[in-house]
Design a protein around this motif. Sequence first.
Motif, PDB file in Angstrom:
ATOM      1  N   VAL A 132       0.797  -1.227   0.000  1.00 25.86           N
ATOM      2  CA  VAL A 132       0.000   0.000   0.000  1.00 25.86           C
ATOM      3  C   VAL A 132       0.835   1.284   0.000  1.00 25.86           C
ATOM      4  N   ALA A 133       1.990   1.252   0.651  1.00 28.07           N
ATOM      5  CA  ALA A 133       2.722   2.514   0.847  1.00 28.07           C
ATOM      6  C   ALA A 133       3.336   3.031  -0.448  1.00 28.07           C
ATOM      7  N   ASN A 134       3.529   4.350  -0.516  1.00 35.15           N
ATOM      8  CA  ASN A 134       4.313   4.950  -1.579  1.00 35.15           C
ATOM      9  C   ASN A 134       5.767   5.070  -1.148  1.00 35.15           C
ATOM     10  N   ARG A 135       5.922   5.323   0.170  1.00 35.98           N
ATOM     11  CA  ARG A 135       7.259   5.611   0.665  1.00 35.98           C
ATOM     12  C   ARG A 135       7.441   4.989   2.033  1.00 35.98           C
ATOM     13  N   VAL A 136       8.670   4.688   2.387  1.00 34.94           N
ATOM     14  CA  VAL A 136       8.959   4.150   3.712  1.00 34.94           C
ATOM     15  C   VAL A 136       9.993   5.048   4.393  1.00 34.94           C
ATOM     16  N   ILE A 137       9.678   5.402   5.653  1.00 36.26           N
ATOM     17  CA  ILE A 137      10.637   6.153   6.462  1.00 36.26           C
ATOM     18  C   ILE A 137      11.149   5.197   7.533  1.00 36.26           C
ATOM     19  N   PHE A 138      12.465   5.098   7.681  1.00 37.72           N
ATOM     20  CA  PHE A 138      13.036   4.261   8.728  1.00 37.72           C
ATOM     21  C   PHE A 138      13.682   5.164   9.765  1.00 37.72           C
ATOM     22  N   MET A 139      13.288   4.989  11.009  1.00 33.77           N
ATOM     23  CA  MET A 139      13.824   5.825  12.088  1.00 33.77           C
ATOM     24  C   MET A 139      14.640   4.998  13.067  1.00 33.77           C
TER      25      MET A 139
ATOM     26  N   ASP B 227      14.516   7.594   3.993  1.00 38.19           N
ATOM     27  CA  ASP B 227      13.242   8.156   3.548  1.00 38.19           C
ATOM     28  C   ASP B 227      13.197   7.936   2.037  1.00 38.19           C
ATOM     29  N   VAL B 228      12.736   6.738   1.630  1.00 43.21           N
ATOM     30  CA  VAL B 228      12.862   6.358   0.210  1.00 43.21           C
ATOM     31  C   VAL B 228      11.566   5.755  -0.313  1.00 43.21           C
ATOM     32  N   ALA B 229      11.452   5.706  -1.633  1.00 42.04           N
ATOM     33  CA  ALA B 229      10.288   5.091  -2.270  1.00 42.04           C
ATOM     34  C   ALA B 229      10.196   3.628  -1.832  1.00 42.04           C
ATOM     35  N   LYS B 230       8.958   3.122  -1.763  1.00 47.70           N
ATOM     36  CA  LYS B 230       8.734   1.770  -1.265  1.00 47.70           C
ATOM     37  C   LYS B 230       9.564   0.722  -2.011  1.00 47.70           C
ATOM     38  N   ASP B 231       9.550   0.800  -3.349  1.00 52.76           N
ATOM     39  CA  ASP B 231      10.249  -0.225  -4.137  1.00 52.76           C
ATOM     40  C   ASP B 231      11.743  -0.244  -3.818  1.00 52.76           C
TER      41      ASP B 231
ATOM     42  N   ASP C  30      13.169  -3.626  -2.507  1.00 52.57           N
ATOM     43  CA  ASP C  30      13.754  -4.408  -3.595  1.00 52.57           C
ATOM     44  C   ASP C  30      15.258  -4.267  -3.708  1.00 52.57           C
ATOM     45  N   ASP C  31      15.790  -3.276  -3.027  1.00 54.69           N
ATOM     46  CA  ASP C  31      17.229  -3.044  -3.183  1.00 54.69           C
ATOM     47  C   ASP C  31      17.902  -2.973  -1.814  1.00 54.69           C
ATOM     48  N   PRO C  32      17.896  -4.097  -1.090  1.00 58.17           N
ATOM     49  CA  PRO C  32      18.385  -4.074   0.289  1.00 58.17           C
ATOM     50  C   PRO C  32      19.848  -3.631   0.397  1.00 58.17           C
ATOM     51  N   SER C  33      20.639  -3.901  -0.622  1.00 55.11           N
ATOM     52  CA  SER C  33      22.065  -3.587  -0.513  1.00 55.11           C
ATOM     53  C   SER C  33      22.302  -2.084  -0.440  1.00 55.11           C
ATOM     54  N   ALA C  34      21.313  -1.307  -0.965  1.00 55.11           N
ATOM     55  CA  ALA C  34      21.482   0.143  -0.953  1.00 55.11           C
ATOM     56  C   ALA C  34      21.072   0.745   0.392  1.00 55.11           C
ATOM     57  N   ARG C  35      20.546  -0.097   1.315  1.00 56.22           N
ATOM     58  CA  ARG C  35      20.065   0.411   2.609  1.00 56.22           C
ATOM     59  C   ARG C  35      21.233   0.623   3.576  1.00 56.22           C
ATOM     60  N   THR C  36      21.007   1.492   4.537  1.00 52.88           N
ATOM     61  CA  THR C  36      22.005   1.671   5.580  1.00 52.88           C
ATOM     62  C   THR C  36      22.114   0.378   6.397  1.00 52.88           C
ATOM     63  N   ALA C  37      23.202   0.233   7.085  1.00 56.38           N
ATOM     64  CA  ALA C  37      23.428  -0.979   7.873  1.00 56.38           C
ATOM     65  C   ALA C  37      22.331  -1.137   8.927  1.00 56.38           C
ATOM     66  N   ARG C  38      21.917  -0.004   9.537  1.00 58.22           N
ATOM     67  CA  ARG C  38      20.922  -0.082  10.601  1.00 58.22           C
ATOM     68  C   ARG C  38      19.585  -0.573  10.058  1.00 58.22           C
TER      69      ARG C  38
END
Lengths: 234, 246
Positions: free
Chosen positions: B204-211, B219-223, B227-235
Amino acid sequence: MNDLDLDVITRALPWLAQGLQYTVQLTCVAALGGTVLGTLLALARLSPRPIVAGLAASYVNLMRSVPLLLVIFWFYFLVPLGLQWLTSAENPPRVGAERSAYVTFILFEAAYFCEIVRAGIASVGAGQQAAARALGLDQAQVLVHVILPQAFRNMLPVLLTQAIILFQDVSLVSLLNVTDFVGAAGKIAQRDGRVVEMYLFVALVYLVLCSMTSALVRRWQRTHSIGQHPETAR
Amino acid sequence: MSMISLEAVSKWYDSFKVLDACTTAIERGEVVVICGPSGSGKSTLIKCINALEPFQQGTILVDGISVGDPQTNLARLRARVGMVFQHFELFPHLSVLANLNLAQVKVLGRTRDVASERSLALLDRVGLRDQAAKFPAQLSGGQQQRVAIARALSMDPIAMLFDEPTSALDPEMIVEVLDVMSTLAQEGMTMLCVTHEMGFARRVANRVIFMDHGTIVEDVAKDAFFDDPSARTARAQTFLSKILQH
């Protein structure tokens, strides 16, 4: 004890009924007035303004530290003087023991009801307050429509218990020569020399009335335990 | 103009910083999910948006109105932003219908009849019209939360805030609440949801914010988020691997 004259009670019934009526009346007025004033005091004690909260707390603590008997005498002599000062009349106006008793009991009971109401308000979860504010209700509306109805429902048993205590305490006004139930019985007991019969009868009436009210409170507690609604608790 | 915008919002509990320069914006019709470990400031952040919690620094604008401005009529502002709580917070002394009517009558000034009509239509939408006369304690948790959503909608809000709406529910009741939320999102409601329901976020979401620790880490688009876990921060990776494990 083996020659109890019960006729003395029958003959005194109209007079006793009048006394009982005054006792019940004073109890009801003091309970209602005390609840209203006590609620205002409780709100004052919960006020974010330290001066308001402090004044209310001082009043409540003072009233709760002084014996009722002392407060009764105090107001009996103080209220006329206060009125004289307010109206700058030459002589203290005659207030009368009965009216003085109403004022005294409302002001005294308010301190006790304040603490009950304060506990009642605290028994309502903080989430209810947040939810009501989130809907756009202002602080007064939150209190009137959301917090107080729940608080009063939670504290009704305690309020009634306090009212039973008040009903008994009211007998102290007979010391101001007011003819309440105990006062009426006392006068007849002295006049007819029938102390045992009269005081036994008075005790019996107190016992019956207080037990009945206590039974009502217990019944109400059973059907209204926290989180239960009357409709589901049957 | 964004529906909701936050600019460098910081908040302290005494000396403890619970929010640290949070900046983001939610556009009209957008659905944003906020996730993160417990104690990361998610709930506090959305409670700042309708001024249930004060904040000490930064700016929050809701539909152009500044939340932190002392001139702002906060009651009026809150009436325009719907909020759904973790523990439902229905008013237990009022019937379901009266729960929905209360603020419509007292805040919006609707007549009881107009309010009831609106309330019943909304209860119909969440599938609970036949429960209108009941009291909250007579409903299941899922039903209570659906009533709470209907109650928030009864004020015709411009946006909805959800504070962990399913985390106090038994698993079989989560679905019925998420269904109502999904429908709401499809209808174009602007939504900000603190939730751990990653399935809901993905659908449902357009965007996900991780705190984490009071800061907005992602603060990135849902996909991109899923879909791109490697681009995420370590936390965020650690958090995702923990909650997606089961």
